[in-house]
Design a protein around this motif. Sequence first.
Motif, mmCIF file in Angstrom:
data_model
loop_
_atom_site.group_PDB
_atom_site.id
_atom_site.type_symbol
_atom_site.label_atom_id
_atom_site.label_comp_id
_atom_site.label_asym_id
_atom_site.label_seq_id
_atom_site.Cartn_x
_atom_site.Cartn_y
_atom_site.Cartn_z
ATOM 1 N N LYS A 93 51.347 48.935 50.835
ATOM 2 C CA LYS A 93 52.148 49.989 51.465
ATOM 3 C C LYS A 93 53.336 49.404 52.232
ATOM 4 O O LYS A 93 54.409 50.005 52.285
ATOM 5 C CB LYS A 93 51.270 50.819 52.403
ATOM 6 N N GLN A 94 53.166 48.207 52.793
ATOM 7 C CA GLN A 94 54.219 47.558 53.579
ATOM 8 C C GLN A 94 55.249 46.825 52.715
ATOM 9 O O GLN A 94 56.303 46.442 53.205
ATOM 10 C CB GLN A 94 53.597 46.558 54.563
ATOM 11 N N ILE A 109 43.498 45.449 41.940
ATOM 12 C CA ILE A 109 43.507 46.416 43.044
ATOM 13 C C ILE A 109 44.939 46.624 43.531
ATOM 14 O O ILE A 109 45.356 47.752 43.820
ATOM 15 C CB ILE A 109 42.579 45.959 44.183
ATOM 16 N N ALA A 110 45.717 45.548 43.596
ATOM 17 C CA ALA A 110 47.123 45.669 44.012
ATOM 18 C C ALA A 110 47.914 46.518 43.018
ATOM 19 O O ALA A 110 48.799 47.278 43.422
ATOM 20 C CB ALA A 110 47.749 44.287 44.166
ATOM 21 N N CYS A 111 47.598 46.413 41.729
ATOM 22 C CA CYS A 111 48.258 47.257 40.724
ATOM 23 C C CYS A 111 47.959 48.732 40.989
ATOM 24 O O CYS A 111 48.864 49.575 40.948
ATOM 25 C CB CYS A 111 47.784 46.887 39.316
ATOM 26 N N ALA A 112 46.704 49.035 41.262
ATOM 27 C CA ALA A 112 46.325 50.421 41.564
ATOM 28 C C ALA A 112 47.031 50.905 42.826
ATOM 29 O O ALA A 112 47.518 52.040 42.889
ATOM 30 C CB ALA A 112 44.809 50.532 41.718
ATOM 31 N N ALA A 113 47.108 50.041 43.820
ATOM 32 C CA ALA A 113 47.779 50.403 45.075
ATOM 33 C C ALA A 113 49.272 50.619 44.852
ATOM 34 O O ALA A 113 49.866 51.529 45.438
ATOM 35 C CB ALA A 113 47.544 49.323 46.127
ATOM 36 N N GLY A 118 53.668 54.224 44.742
ATOM 37 C CA GLY A 118 54.951 54.339 44.055
ATOM 38 C C GLY A 118 55.829 53.105 44.188
ATOM 39 O O GLY A 118 57.054 53.206 44.235
ATOM 40 N N LYS A 119 55.209 51.932 44.219
ATOM 41 C CA LYS A 119 55.951 50.673 44.365
ATOM 42 C C LYS A 119 56.218 50.062 42.990
ATOM 43 O O LYS A 119 55.368 50.119 42.098
ATOM 44 C CB LYS A 119 55.147 49.665 45.194
#
Length: 134
Positions: A93-94, A109-113, A118-119
Motif C-alpha cells: 500500500k505504501q 502475496i505481493a502480487c495479490a496485494a 491497484g499498483k
Amino acid sequence: MKALFAVDHIFGRSADGAVFTIGGKFPYPAWQSYLDVFDQLTVVSRAIPLPDPAGQRRSDGPRVDFQLLPARRGIDRLRGIRDARKAIFAAVKQADVVIARLPSETALIACAAARFHGKPLSVVRTFGTTRGVD
C-alpha cells in the motif's frame, strides 16, 4: 517513486538492526539497477537473527530499507501466513510499484496485494534456466 521488491530470500538481521544477505545473493550493489530508476526500494522478504555477521555482506544501505518477516519453515510457516499477508499488504500500500521475484510465496502475496491496491506490477522469473543446455 517508491518500489517494493518481494522475494523469498532469507536475510540476516544483526543485533544493531543491520541487514545482511545470507549466501551472498543480494548484497547492497545488487539493488543499484533499481535505485537507478526508483528513489526508494523496500525489500520484503524473510529474515533470521544474525548474532555474528562476520563473513556476510551488507544488503541494506542508502535508499534501501527492509520489511522483514520471520523465516518460518514447514507447518509453522502456515501458522504465520495471516500476519505475513497483513504485513505484505501494508507494505505494498505504501509503494508506488511492486516488483515480484518468482517463485516466491512472499512475491505471490505481493502480487495479490498489488492487484488489490491497484499498483503497477512487474514479475521477475528466476526459474527455467538453460544452464547446461547446448
